[in-house]
Write a protein that holds these residues in place. Sequence first.
Motif, short mmCIF file in Angstrom:
data_model
loop_
_atom_site.label_atom_id
_atom_site.label_comp_id
_atom_site.label_asym_id
_atom_site.label_seq_id
_atom_site.Cartn_x
_atom_site.Cartn_y
_atom_site.Cartn_z
N VAL A 259 16.70 -29.87 92.99
CA VAL A 259 14.61 -29.85 92.60
C VAL A 259 14.78 -30.41 92.96
O VAL A 259 13.11 -31.00 93.15
CB VAL A 259 15.03 -29.22 90.51
N TRP B 211 11.52 -30.49 95.77
CA TRP B 211 10.05 -30.91 95.27
C TRP B 211 9.57 -31.98 95.84
O TRP B 211 8.59 -31.44 96.26
CB TRP B 211 10.42 -31.27 93.47
N THR C 3 3.00 -26.00 88.26
CA THR C 3 3.80 -27.07 87.82
C THR C 3 4.08 -28.60 87.55
O THR C 3 4.59 -29.51 86.63
CB THR C 3 4.70 -26.76 89.35
N LYS D 159 2.60 -29.16 84.07
CA LYS D 159 3.37 -29.23 83.34
C LYS D 159 3.98 -30.32 83.41
O LYS D 159 5.03 -30.76 82.08
CB LYS D 159 4.41 -27.60 83.38
N CYS D 160 4.07 -30.99 84.14
CA CYS D 160 5.24 -32.37 84.92
C CYS D 160 4.03 -33.42 83.49
O CYS D 160 4.83 -34.18 83.41
CB CYS D 160 5.52 -32.83 86.12
N ALA E 13 13.30 -31.32 84.73
CA ALA E 13 14.01 -30.57 85.97
C ALA E 13 15.32 -29.97 86.04
O ALA E 13 16.02 -29.34 87.19
CB ALA E 13 14.27 -31.70 87.14
N ASN F 103 16.12 -27.29 85.90
CA ASN F 103 15.40 -25.59 85.14
C ASN F 103 15.75 -24.76 87.18
O ASN F 103 15.48 -24.76 87.82
CB ASN F 103 13.65 -25.80 85.22
N LEU G 19 12.44 -23.58 88.02
CA LEU G 19 11.92 -24.02 88.78
C LEU G 19 12.27 -24.11 90.28
O LEU G 19 11.81 -24.16 91.53
CB LEU G 19 11.56 -25.31 87.82
N ARG H 226 11.59 -21.27 92.23
CA ARG H 226 10.86 -21.49 93.01
C ARG H 226 9.92 -21.86 94.01
O ARG H 226 9.19 -22.18 94.93
CB ARG H 226 9.60 -21.48 91.46
N PHE H 227 10.29 -23.90 93.49
CA PHE H 227 10.25 -25.19 95.03
C PHE H 227 11.20 -24.35 96.83
O PHE H 227 10.52 -24.29 97.32
CB PHE H 227 11.07 -25.90 94.31
#
Length: 301
Positions: free
Chosen positions: A177, A181, A221, A224-225, A235, A237, A240, A243-244
């Motif tokens: 992630v 990211w 995102t 939320k972070c 992280a 997830n 997620l 999505r990244f």
Amino acid sequence: MRRNIGKSSRAQSIRSNPEVCAIAKRVDEQITDFKPYMPIILALAQDGMRDRHWEKLSEQLEMDIKPGDNFTLQYCLEELKLEEHIPVLTKEGDKAAKEYQIERALDKMEDEWIGFEFMVDPYKNTKTYRLLGADDVMQQLDEHRVTTQAMQFSAFKGPFEKRIGDWDHKLCIVSEVLDEWLSVQRNWLHLQPIFDSADIMKQLPVEGKKFNSVDRIWRETMEKCYKNPAVLQFADNEGLLLRFREACRVLDQVQKGLSEYLNTKRKAFARFYFLSDDELLQILSQTKDVKAVQPHVKKCF
């Protein structure tokens, strides 16, 4: 202790006193008599001794061995005769100690993530955030993954095999992630000011639409972070991660479309080849502002 007593008994003040010398000799004899039972104490008093180890000992020795209020050394010697089974006790005690090392290492790694949070910082006037301090997170992830992978090759991992596997999977997801990211962030930071221009949005409507879809995900995102920055909780997830990965794919398409667009402009006006992509974008994104274009004119001619 025995070494200290032996050393003390040789002192002139003790050797010259028969009563004290006799006491030292008696204590030394008691230590000698007690020494054979030390392996029993060392094996059974291991911090790592768990129910599974007591059950294994009971099975191997065909007797009920379970610690309790009456489980004294005297009971072990007089009732259970454990001095006759020292090799079995020592083997199980050593096994318990090795397993305990793994258990403590897992606990220590989990504890080190408590309070470990992502650092997010408002980015210029975009009304969203960017990720900072990722190096510290990556360093701890790498250290813990090395430790966890070493555990997977241990002959004593048995009782913790699932826990080790789950922990390794968690660290792997967090690491992936974070990699994706940072990749999205690099592309987003580069493309955001470009597609913040109304002129560029008009000239590249398809790429602009794609960028906006990623921009929306990015803002959601990061918000939320900001509200829940705990590294493992946020992280770990897989959704997620997906999505990244999709955001990276879309931004690559946007970057490709942007490069093709700049090449068409250079083909239409060869002097633009003297300009970098960023310089050419500054001209194309501010076509109505003559002053903004002037600094680049000298490079073209």
